[in-house]
Each structure stands twice: as structure tokens, then as C-alpha cells.
Design a protein around this motif. Structure first.
Motif, mmCIF file in Angstrom:
data_model
loop_
_atom_site.group_PDB
_atom_site.id
_atom_site.type_symbol
_atom_site.label_atom_id
_atom_site.label_comp_id
_atom_site.label_asym_id
_atom_site.label_seq_id
_atom_site.Cartn_x
_atom_site.Cartn_y
_atom_site.Cartn_z
ATOM 1 N N VAL A 10 100.934 54.871 80.994
ATOM 2 C CA VAL A 10 102.127 54.873 80.610
ATOM 3 C C VAL A 10 102.785 54.594 81.672
ATOM 4 C CG1 VAL A 10 104.148 54.232 79.466
ATOM 5 C CG2 VAL A 10 101.275 54.370 77.864
ATOM 6 N N ASP A 11 103.502 56.235 81.763
ATOM 7 C CA ASP A 11 104.771 56.543 83.387
ATOM 8 C C ASP A 11 104.255 55.661 85.071
ATOM 9 O OD1 ASP A 11 106.234 58.426 81.643
ATOM 10 O OD2 ASP A 11 105.035 60.313 81.886
ATOM 11 N N GLU A 12 102.920 55.636 85.003
ATOM 12 C CA GLU A 12 101.781 55.607 86.628
ATOM 13 C C GLU A 12 101.959 54.293 86.028
ATOM 14 O OE1 GLU A 12 100.214 54.392 88.793
ATOM 15 O OE2 GLU A 12 100.728 56.483 88.568
ATOM 16 N N LEU A 13 101.931 52.661 85.085
ATOM 17 C CA LEU A 13 102.139 51.583 84.489
ATOM 18 C C LEU A 13 103.729 51.006 85.795
ATOM 19 C CD1 LEU A 13 99.279 50.371 81.481
ATOM 20 C CD2 LEU A 13 99.143 50.339 84.467
ATOM 21 N N ASP A 14 104.119 52.619 84.619
ATOM 22 C CA ASP A 14 106.477 52.036 83.969
ATOM 23 C C ASP A 14 106.088 52.209 86.415
ATOM 24 O OD1 ASP A 14 106.828 51.340 82.128
ATOM 25 O OD2 ASP A 14 107.064 53.700 81.467
ATOM 26 N N ARG A 15 105.247 52.935 86.319
ATOM 27 C CA ARG A 15 106.258 52.282 87.887
ATOM 28 C C ARG A 15 105.867 51.954 88.957
ATOM 29 N NH1 ARG A 15 103.629 54.263 92.245
ATOM 30 N NH2 ARG A 15 101.879 54.757 91.021
ATOM 31 N N VAL A 16 104.421 51.778 88.807
ATOM 32 C CA VAL A 16 104.285 50.351 89.289
ATOM 33 C C VAL A 16 104.657 49.048 88.679
ATOM 34 C CG1 VAL A 16 101.492 48.526 89.690
ATOM 35 C CG2 VAL A 16 101.177 51.731 89.622
ATOM 36 N N THR A 17 104.940 49.193 87.925
ATOM 37 C CA THR A 17 106.011 47.628 87.272
ATOM 38 C C THR A 17 106.960 47.676 88.301
ATOM 39 O OG1 THR A 17 105.053 47.508 85.106
ATOM 40 C CG2 THR A 17 106.788 46.677 85.555
ATOM 41 N N ALA A 18 107.677 48.633 88.377
ATOM 42 C CA ALA A 18 108.690 48.882 89.025
ATOM 43 C C ALA A 18 109.504 48.980 90.236
ATOM 44 C CB ALA A 18 109.307 50.266 88.857
ATOM 45 N N GLN A 19 108.161 48.784 91.143
ATOM 46 C CA GLN A 19 107.756 48.899 92.223
ATOM 47 C C GLN A 19 107.518 47.004 92.320
ATOM 48 O OE1 GLN A 19 104.124 51.181 93.641
ATOM 49 N NE2 GLN A 19 105.671 52.930 94.592
ATOM 50 N N ARG A 20 106.837 46.469 91.848
ATOM 51 C CA ARG A 20 106.625 45.484 91.912
ATOM 52 C C ARG A 20 107.410 44.368 91.974
ATOM 53 N NH1 ARG A 20 100.766 44.633 88.512
ATOM 54 N NH2 ARG A 20 99.924 45.444 90.571
ATOM 55 N N PHE A 21 108.750 44.978 90.818
ATOM 56 C CA PHE A 21 109.657 44.312 90.579
ATOM 57 C C PHE A 21 110.445 44.466 91.866
ATOM 58 C CE2 PHE A 21 114.499 44.099 89.619
ATOM 59 C CZ PHE A 21 114.379 42.957 88.707
ATOM 60 N N SER A 22 110.649 45.208 92.229
ATOM 61 C CA SER A 22 111.607 45.468 93.586
ATOM 62 C C SER A 22 110.951 45.654 95.000
ATOM 63 C CB SER A 22 111.350 47.489 94.015
ATOM 64 O OG SER A 22 112.513 47.856 95.265
ATOM 65 N N LEU A 23 110.113 45.031 95.349
ATOM 66 C CA LEU A 23 109.152 44.852 96.151
ATOM 67 C C LEU A 23 109.593 42.922 96.336
ATOM 68 C CD1 LEU A 23 107.544 44.223 98.160
ATOM 69 C CD2 LEU A 23 105.426 43.809 96.780
ATOM 70 N N ARG A 24 109.719 42.557 94.676
ATOM 71 C CA ARG A 24 109.629 40.816 94.285
ATOM 72 C C ARG A 24 111.492 40.388 94.816
ATOM 73 N NH1 ARG A 24 108.375 38.883 88.767
ATOM 74 N NH2 ARG A 24 110.973 39.582 88.371
#
Length: 59
Positions: A10-24
């Protein structure tokens, strides 16, 4: 190889989601700035026009 725990997954998924949002957000901002500076680009790529129009309407 260890199996990740549910919390680690879950922590890894949250980190990836945050990275994708920031990139977008960065890409949308850069695209809006570019379209503002270069009127000659309008109409050359439909998706860029759509994103630019969406950002203008949401501002």
C-alpha cells in the motif's frame, strides 16, 4: 525473495500514485505555459488543444 507485507504494498502504491499525480500536474502546467507562449502550435496536436482548453475553463 521476500513477500511484501500489505502495508509495504500500500505504501508503494501510494508513492507511485503521488509521483504520477505530480508528473501529470507538471506536464499540464508546462503545456499550458507553452501554448500561451506559442500561438502557432494551436491546432497541431488535438490532445494538447484539449488539455489547454480544459485548463483555461477550470481556471
Amino acid at each position: 525473495m521476500e513477500n511484501p507485507t500489505t502495508t509495504e504494498t500500500v505504501d508503494e502504491l501510494d508513492r507511485v500514485t503521488a509521483q504520477r499525480f505530480s508528473l501529470r500536474e507538471r506536464h499540464a502546467s508546462a503545456l499550458a505555459k507553452l501554448m500561451e507562449e506559442r500561438d502557432d502550435l494551436r491546432g497541431t496536436y488535438a490532445f494538447a488543444d484539449l488539455v489547454d482548453d480544459s485548463l483555461r475553463w477550470s481556471a
